[in-house]
Design an enzyme around this catalytic site. Structure first.
Site, PDB file in Angstrom:
ATOM      1  N   LYS A  79      73.597 -16.893   1.201  1.00 22.28           N
ATOM      2  CA  LYS A  79      74.890 -16.278   1.560  1.00 22.28           C
ATOM      3  C   LYS A  79      74.886 -15.577   2.927  1.00 22.28           C
ATOM      4  O   LYS A  79      75.624 -14.625   3.155  1.00 22.28           O
ATOM      5  CB  LYS A  79      75.396 -15.304   0.488  1.00 22.28           C
ATOM      6  CG  LYS A  79      75.380 -15.819  -0.928  1.00 22.28           C
ATOM      7  CD  LYS A  79      75.665 -17.283  -1.073  1.00 22.28           C
ATOM      8  CE  LYS A  79      77.105 -17.678  -0.824  1.00 22.28           C
ATOM      9  NZ  LYS A  79      77.231 -19.170  -0.868  1.00 22.28           N
ATOM     10  N   GLY A  81      75.328 -17.450   5.749  1.00 27.09           N
ATOM     11  CA  GLY A  81      75.988 -18.341   6.700  1.00 27.09           C
ATOM     12  C   GLY A  81      75.252 -19.662   6.873  1.00 27.09           C
ATOM     13  O   GLY A  81      75.410 -20.356   7.887  1.00 27.09           O
ATOM     14  N   TRP A  84      77.424 -22.752   7.667  1.00 28.18           N
ATOM     15  CA  TRP A  84      77.922 -22.760   9.046  1.00 28.18           C
ATOM     16  C   TRP A  84      76.823 -23.223  10.014  1.00 28.18           C
ATOM     17  O   TRP A  84      77.022 -24.145  10.803  1.00 28.18           O
ATOM     18  CB  TRP A  84      78.369 -21.344   9.397  1.00 28.18           C
ATOM     19  CG  TRP A  84      79.003 -21.158  10.731  1.00 28.18           C
ATOM     20  CD1 TRP A  84      79.670 -22.099  11.458  1.00 28.18           C
ATOM     21  CD2 TRP A  84      79.051 -19.948  11.498  1.00 28.18           C
ATOM     22  NE1 TRP A  84      80.129 -21.541  12.630  1.00 28.18           N
ATOM     23  CE2 TRP A  84      79.759 -20.224  12.666  1.00 28.18           C
ATOM     24  CE3 TRP A  84      78.555 -18.651  11.298  1.00 28.18           C
ATOM     25  CZ2 TRP A  84      79.994 -19.244  13.646  1.00 28.18           C
ATOM     26  CZ3 TRP A  84      78.794 -17.686  12.255  1.00 28.18           C
ATOM     27  CH2 TRP A  84      79.505 -17.982  13.419  1.00 28.18           C
ATOM     28  N   HIS A 146      65.403 -21.640   1.869  1.00 32.38           N
ATOM     29  CA  HIS A 146      65.522 -20.174   1.759  1.00 32.38           C
ATOM     30  C   HIS A 146      64.136 -19.544   1.569  1.00 32.38           C
ATOM     31  O   HIS A 146      64.042 -18.354   1.285  1.00 32.38           O
ATOM     32  CB  HIS A 146      66.361 -19.789   0.531  1.00 32.38           C
ATOM     33  CG  HIS A 146      67.804 -20.193   0.583  1.00 32.38           C
ATOM     34  ND1 HIS A 146      68.598 -20.011   1.685  1.00 32.38           N
ATOM     35  CD2 HIS A 146      68.616 -20.739  -0.368  1.00 32.38           C
ATOM     36  CE1 HIS A 146      69.826 -20.441   1.416  1.00 32.38           C
ATOM     37  NE2 HIS A 146      69.862 -20.888   0.190  1.00 32.38           N
ATOM     38  N   ARG A 300      84.581 -18.786   1.801  1.00 32.93           N
ATOM     39  CA  ARG A 300      85.396 -17.736   1.182  1.00 32.93           C
ATOM     40  C   ARG A 300      86.234 -17.096   2.281  1.00 32.93           C
ATOM     41  O   ARG A 300      87.348 -17.495   2.517  1.00 32.93           O
ATOM     42  CB  ARG A 300      84.492 -16.733   0.442  1.00 32.93           C
ATOM     43  CG  ARG A 300      85.241 -15.800  -0.500  1.00 32.93           C
ATOM     44  CD  ARG A 300      84.292 -14.836  -1.152  1.00 32.93           C
ATOM     45  NE  ARG A 300      83.615 -13.986  -0.187  1.00 32.93           N
ATOM     46  CZ  ARG A 300      84.089 -12.842   0.284  1.00 32.93           C
ATOM     47  NH1 ARG A 300      85.225 -12.362  -0.173  1.00 32.93           N
ATOM     48  NH2 ARG A 300      83.422 -12.149   1.188  1.00 32.93           N
TER      49      ARG A 300
HETATM   50  P1  A3P Z   1      81.793 -14.902   2.738  1.00 38.58           P
HETATM   51  O1  A3P Z   1      81.530 -14.971   1.286  1.00 38.58           O
HETATM   52  O2  A3P Z   1      81.553 -13.521   3.297  1.00 38.58           O
HETATM   53  O3  A3P Z   1      83.112 -15.421   3.142  1.00 38.58           O
HETATM   54  P2  A3P Z   1      75.985 -19.602   2.781  1.00 38.58           P
HETATM   55  O4  A3P Z   1      76.471 -20.754   3.555  1.00 38.58           O
HETATM   56  O5  A3P Z   1      74.642 -19.091   3.229  1.00 38.58           O
HETATM   57  O6  A3P Z   1      76.064 -19.846   1.331  1.00 38.58           O
HETATM   58  O7  A3P Z   1      76.947 -18.385   3.126  1.00 38.58           O
HETATM   59  C1  A3P Z   1      78.283 -18.416   2.738  1.00 38.58           C
HETATM   60  C2  A3P Z   1      79.044 -17.447   3.610  1.00 38.58           C
HETATM   61  O8  A3P Z   1      79.250 -18.046   4.893  1.00 38.58           O
HETATM   62  C3  A3P Z   1      80.416 -17.147   3.049  1.00 38.58           C
HETATM   63  O9  A3P Z   1      80.722 -15.823   3.473  1.00 38.58           O
HETATM   64  C4  A3P Z   1      81.258 -18.190   3.763  1.00 38.58           C
HETATM   65  O10 A3P Z   1      82.629 -17.914   3.762  1.00 38.58           O
HETATM   66  C5  A3P Z   1      80.642 -18.124   5.148  1.00 38.58           C
HETATM   67  N1  A3P Z   1      80.937 -19.340   5.934  1.00 38.58           N
HETATM   68  C6  A3P Z   1      80.981 -20.625   5.503  1.00 38.58           C
HETATM   69  N2  A3P Z   1      81.310 -21.446   6.504  1.00 38.58           N
HETATM   70  C7  A3P Z   1      81.481 -20.670   7.592  1.00 38.58           C
HETATM   71  C8  A3P Z   1      81.850 -20.944   8.947  1.00 38.58           C
HETATM   72  N3  A3P Z   1      82.108 -22.175   9.364  1.00 38.58           N
HETATM   73  N4  A3P Z   1      81.922 -19.907   9.817  1.00 38.58           N
HETATM   74  C9  A3P Z   1      81.656 -18.644   9.401  1.00 38.58           C
HETATM   75  N5  A3P Z   1      81.311 -18.319   8.143  1.00 38.58           N
HETATM   76  C10 A3P Z   1      81.214 -19.313   7.244  1.00 38.58           C
END
Ligand code: A3P
Length: 334
Positions: A79, A81, A84, A146, A300
């Site tokens: 979680k 990012g 991304w 991870h 999210r």
């Molecule tokens: P939030 O829950 O704060 O919105 P992971 O990819 O490690 O599982 O992390 C998920 C988090 O990254 C979520 O945060 C998600 O919304 C955010 N996220 C996913 N895609 C993204 C993007 N393209 N740019 C920025 N944040 C992103």
């Protein structure tokens, strides 16, 4: 927290220990355990709390993964990012293939979630097979994991392949995790109380936790081996994505040429991988990963500082206090 009566979906199912060799069963059952945030078990192994259902993948990966010097591993705490940065690294490394506007329209990120394009070592590759054949993968190979630094397969440090470590503010990571795991819980189990999760997080009991030890391991490695480990924060990426995408490209050995910079290649990658673009794609609205998880769970809000909408100031201060204590002397302020 009550265990569900109905069988959990595939992505939540603990190891079917009956199917495992006795030595493995004995090892797993000898490890300290805690309930995780969903409905499964976390096991303390090599100083970290791993989801029990992934231990087999972790052992296989540690025993069999042979890193190549040209490999690139993206490492994150869950979680932070991952989705991304996986998309950005995939787009960076494959940009030559999709540089003109025709091929932009066929870009794999438009029809596949980045978790299906970049293979996760212990969640996917080594969970499904003991020693998968990776010989068909083109170089440079990009993987995601991870695993804490101290639990990486020996071949990673021997090979001197590149590690990109993405870290995120612990309060935002915590809230993102809380939302994510609530959505993964079977409906009949209801939401997991935030206070219960906070207590666990602050004791270090979270998937791949303690959060601070995960971060400290990579921070130390990045200071000792800056040519091998790049330490990047989600917040830096949000604040100045252009600079950091160029920095990533330099680090992984595929810097942007002057011509590419002039043609807006960096902006193109950022547009493609933006939260708004990726989260609006049909594949990410209604598609599923091969393990059954819905792609939309990975999108999210994608913002910095969203924790204030879910935690009181006292709860935030509690995380800050733990971090101040645990990160003391490291020079890190998250
Ligand atoms: P939030 O829950 O704060 O919105 P992971 O990819 O490690 O599982 O992390 C998920 C988090 O990254 C979520 O945060 C998600 O919304 C955010 N996220 C996913 N895609 C993204 C993007 N393209 N740019 C920025 N944040 C992103």
């Amino acid at each position: 927290m009550q265990a569900s009566q109905s069988p959990p979906p595939d992505h939540l199912r603990d190891l079917r220990e009956d199917d495992m060799p006795q030595a493995f069963k004995d090892l797993v059952s000898s490890l300290p355990s805690e309930e995780d945030w969903v409905i499964n078990t976390l096991r303390l192994y090599q100083g970290f709390w791993f989801p029990s259902r992934l231990l087999n993948g972790i052992f296989n990966c540690q025993n069999h993964f042979q890193a190549h010097p040209s490999d690139i591993l993206l490492v994150t705490n869950p979680k932070s990012g991952t989705t991304w940065l996986t998309a950005i690294l995939f787009a960076l490394l494959n940009r030559a293939k999709y540089s003109n506007s025709n091929s932009q329209r066929r870009h794999p990120l438009l029809t596949q979630n980045s978790h299906d394009l970049v293979l996760h070592l212990e969640h996917k590759l080594y969970l499904q097979q003991e020693n998968p054949d990776l010989s068909a993968l083109a170089s440079p190979r990009l993987f995601v994991t991870h695993l804490p630094y101290s639990s990486l397969p020996q071949s990673v440090s021997d090979s001197k392949c590149k590690l990109v470590y993405l870290v995120r503010n612990p309060k935002d990571t915590f809230i993102s995790m809380w939302h994510f795991f609530n959505k993964m819980r079977p409906e009949e189990n209801g939401q997991i109380p935030i206070q219960e999760c906070l207590d666990k997080f602050c004791r270090g009991v979270s998937p791949y936790g303690p959060y601070w030890d995960h971060v400290l391991g990579y921070q130390k490695a990045s200071l000792e081996k800056p040519e091998q480990v790049l330490f990047v924060t989600y917040e830096q990426m949000k604040l100045d994505p252009h600079v950091h995408v160029r920095r990533l490209a330099d680090f992984v050995g595929c810097p942007f040429s002057e011509e590419e910079l002039g043609d807006g290649a960096v902006e193109g990658i950022l547009r493609m991988c933006s939260f708004d673009n990726l989260s609006s794609l049909e594949v990410n609205k209604s598609g599923k990963l091969s393990n059954g998880l819905e792609n939309k769970l990975f999108f999210r809000r994608g913002e910095v500082g969203d924790w204030v909408n879910y935690m009181s100031a006292e709860m935030g201060e509690r995380i800050d206090g733990v971090m101040d204590e645990k990160l003391h002397g490291s020079g890190l302020k998250l």
